[in-house]
Scaffold this motif. Structure first.
Motif, PDB file in Angstrom:
ATOM      1  N   PRO B  45      62.982 -68.686 -17.408  1.00 44.84           N
ATOM      2  CA  PRO B  45      62.630 -70.104 -17.253  1.00 44.84           C
ATOM      3  C   PRO B  45      63.809 -71.044 -17.499  1.00 44.84           C
ATOM      4  O   PRO B  45      63.842 -72.145 -16.939  1.00 44.84           O
ATOM      5  CB  PRO B  45      61.528 -70.319 -18.301  1.00 44.84           C
ATOM      6  CG  PRO B  45      61.520 -69.128 -19.177  1.00 44.84           C
ATOM      7  CD  PRO B  45      62.323 -68.046 -18.548  1.00 44.84           C
ATOM      8  N   GLY B  48      65.770 -70.696 -14.319  1.00 38.81           N
ATOM      9  CA  GLY B  48      64.913 -70.915 -13.147  1.00 38.81           C
ATOM     10  C   GLY B  48      65.063 -69.805 -12.119  1.00 38.81           C
ATOM     11  O   GLY B  48      64.985 -70.030 -10.915  1.00 38.81           O
ATOM     12  N   THR B  49      65.314 -68.592 -12.626  1.00 35.87           N
ATOM     13  CA  THR B  49      65.482 -67.467 -11.693  1.00 35.87           C
ATOM     14  C   THR B  49      64.366 -66.442 -11.862  1.00 35.87           C
ATOM     15  O   THR B  49      63.806 -66.262 -12.939  1.00 35.87           O
ATOM     16  CB  THR B  49      66.831 -66.742 -11.907  1.00 35.87           C
ATOM     17  OG1 THR B  49      66.895 -66.304 -13.269  1.00 35.87           O
ATOM     18  CG2 THR B  49      68.008 -67.641 -11.599  1.00 35.87           C
ATOM     19  N   LEU B  50      64.077 -65.784 -10.780  1.00 37.02           N
ATOM     20  CA  LEU B  50      63.091 -64.712 -10.770  1.00 37.02           C
ATOM     21  C   LEU B  50      63.755 -63.488 -10.151  1.00 37.02           C
ATOM     22  O   LEU B  50      64.213 -63.532  -8.999  1.00 37.02           O
ATOM     23  CB  LEU B  50      61.870 -65.127  -9.941  1.00 37.02           C
ATOM     24  CG  LEU B  50      60.739 -64.114  -9.842  1.00 37.02           C
ATOM     25  CD1 LEU B  50      59.974 -64.017 -11.154  1.00 37.02           C
ATOM     26  CD2 LEU B  50      59.787 -64.499  -8.714  1.00 37.02           C
ATOM     27  N   ARG B  86      65.465 -70.983  -8.128  1.00 38.09           N
ATOM     28  CA  ARG B  86      64.666 -72.095  -7.595  1.00 38.09           C
ATOM     29  C   ARG B  86      65.421 -73.425  -7.669  1.00 38.09           C
ATOM     30  O   ARG B  86      65.086 -74.365  -6.957  1.00 38.09           O
ATOM     31  CB  ARG B  86      63.305 -72.175  -8.273  1.00 38.09           C
ATOM     32  CG  ARG B  86      63.337 -72.793  -9.648  1.00 38.09           C
ATOM     33  CD  ARG B  86      61.957 -72.961 -10.209  1.00 38.09           C
ATOM     34  NE  ARG B  86      62.091 -73.252 -11.635  1.00 38.09           N
ATOM     35  CZ  ARG B  86      61.143 -73.019 -12.528  1.00 38.09           C
ATOM     36  NH1 ARG B  86      60.016 -72.456 -12.158  1.00 38.09           N
ATOM     37  NH2 ARG B  86      61.340 -73.321 -13.781  1.00 38.09           N
TER      38      ARG B  86
END
Lengths: 88, 214
Positions: B45, B48-50, B86
């Motif tokens: 978080p 902001g990466t997955l 993101r």
């Protein structure tokens, strides 16, 4: 988005996978992309699904190939091969 | 090593394309993909990466006559690690084949990002595939020879068993035939004897007529 859902390599795990996918796809569009999420939801569904595929990865002999590939291009490295990231 | 490069554009927003990417399979044109599994997925978080690791299962795409190279396996596997950022609006997927990777390795990198010209409505897709063959012609020949010798052995064993069963079946007929032949020979002998004695009788009569007999 699309009615058809992909299946698992192990048919026994397809149900669990599709439950997880449905949860994830919603989370991705509604929470992740919109920056509303602070944690990875759907983890519980994924744990059930993972338990199932772990058994079959072992059974079908995929695990050793996977482990080899993981050493070469670690997840933590975003899948970039180790030899390549050394070159940079 | 050979490199394949391609750039495409999709007339959809990056958000939409990146979400659809998870539902790419099954589709009508990629029927060789028979399974897609999420092996690991982590969300950061703060950045902001997955990050997602997937296993793609394909029906063996190689020609039947080359099946010996993979020992008759009918499925091949690809491992893929994707990172979605993101904030940057990028989706980067890196994949490599797990099957046959001692012979041939295809390392593919795909990046989806908003088209710089029309970032809201278009997505740019860049693809680079590095293809490396490790097998020398010598190795391939060895493999082909091993396979041929093995196949030959299997067929030879089958041949022996097959001929054994034919021999066994014919054996009965053969003995039957031999018996019949014997009977026939006996009959012929008998008949010949009859004829011969008839001839002898007649010759005797003639001899008498012509006075050859003393």
């Amino acid at each position: 988005m699309g009615n058809l859902m992909s299946t698992s390599f192990a048919p026994e795990c397809t149900d669990l996978k599709q439950k997880y996918d449905a949860c994830f796809n919603y989370w991705y569009t509604e929470k992740f992309l919109k920056g509303k999420s602070v944690y990875n939801e759907c983890e519980d569904l994924w744990a059930d699904y993972k338990e199932c595929i772990d058994i079959h990865l072992q059974k079908q002999g995929i695990k050793p190939m996977l482990d080899e590939a993981r050493k070469e291009a670690p997840f933590e490295n975003g899948g970039i091969p180790v030899d390549k990231s050394n070159e940079k | 090593m050979k490199v394949f490069n391609s750039t495409q554009f999709y007339n959809y927003s990056w958000d939409y394309v990146s979400a659809a990417n998870w539902c790419k399979y099954p589709n009508e044109l990629s029927t060789h993909v028979v399974g897609v599994d999420v092996l690991r997925r982590e969300f950061d978080p703060n950045k902001g990466t997955l990050t997602t690791e997937r296993l793609i299962t394909c029906k063996q795409p190689i020609p039947r006559w080359l099946m010996f190279l993979v020992g008759g396996q009918d499925k091949s596997y690809v491992r893929e690690v994707s990172v979605i950022d993101r904030n940057q609006r990028t989706l980067t997927m890196r994949s490599c084949n797990l099957t046959m990777c001692k012979l041939l390795r295809v390392y593919e990198t795909v990046v989806y990002r908003p088209d710089p010209v029309s970032p809201v409505t278009r997505t740019r897709f860049d693809q680079v595939a590095e293809i490396t063959a490790f097998a020398s012609l010598r190795q391939l020949c060895d493999k082909l020879e091993d396979w041929s010798v093995e196949r030959f052995g299997q067929n030879a064993r089958k041949g022996k068993l097959g001929f054994d069963s034919v021999l066994k079946n014919l054996e009965e007929q053969w003995h039957g035939l031999a018996d019949k032949t014997q009977t026939l020979l006996d009959e012929v002998n008998e008949k010949t004897n009859d004829v011969m004695s008839g001839v002898n009788e007649k010759t005797g009569d003639l001899a008498k007529i012509f006075g050859y007999r003393n």
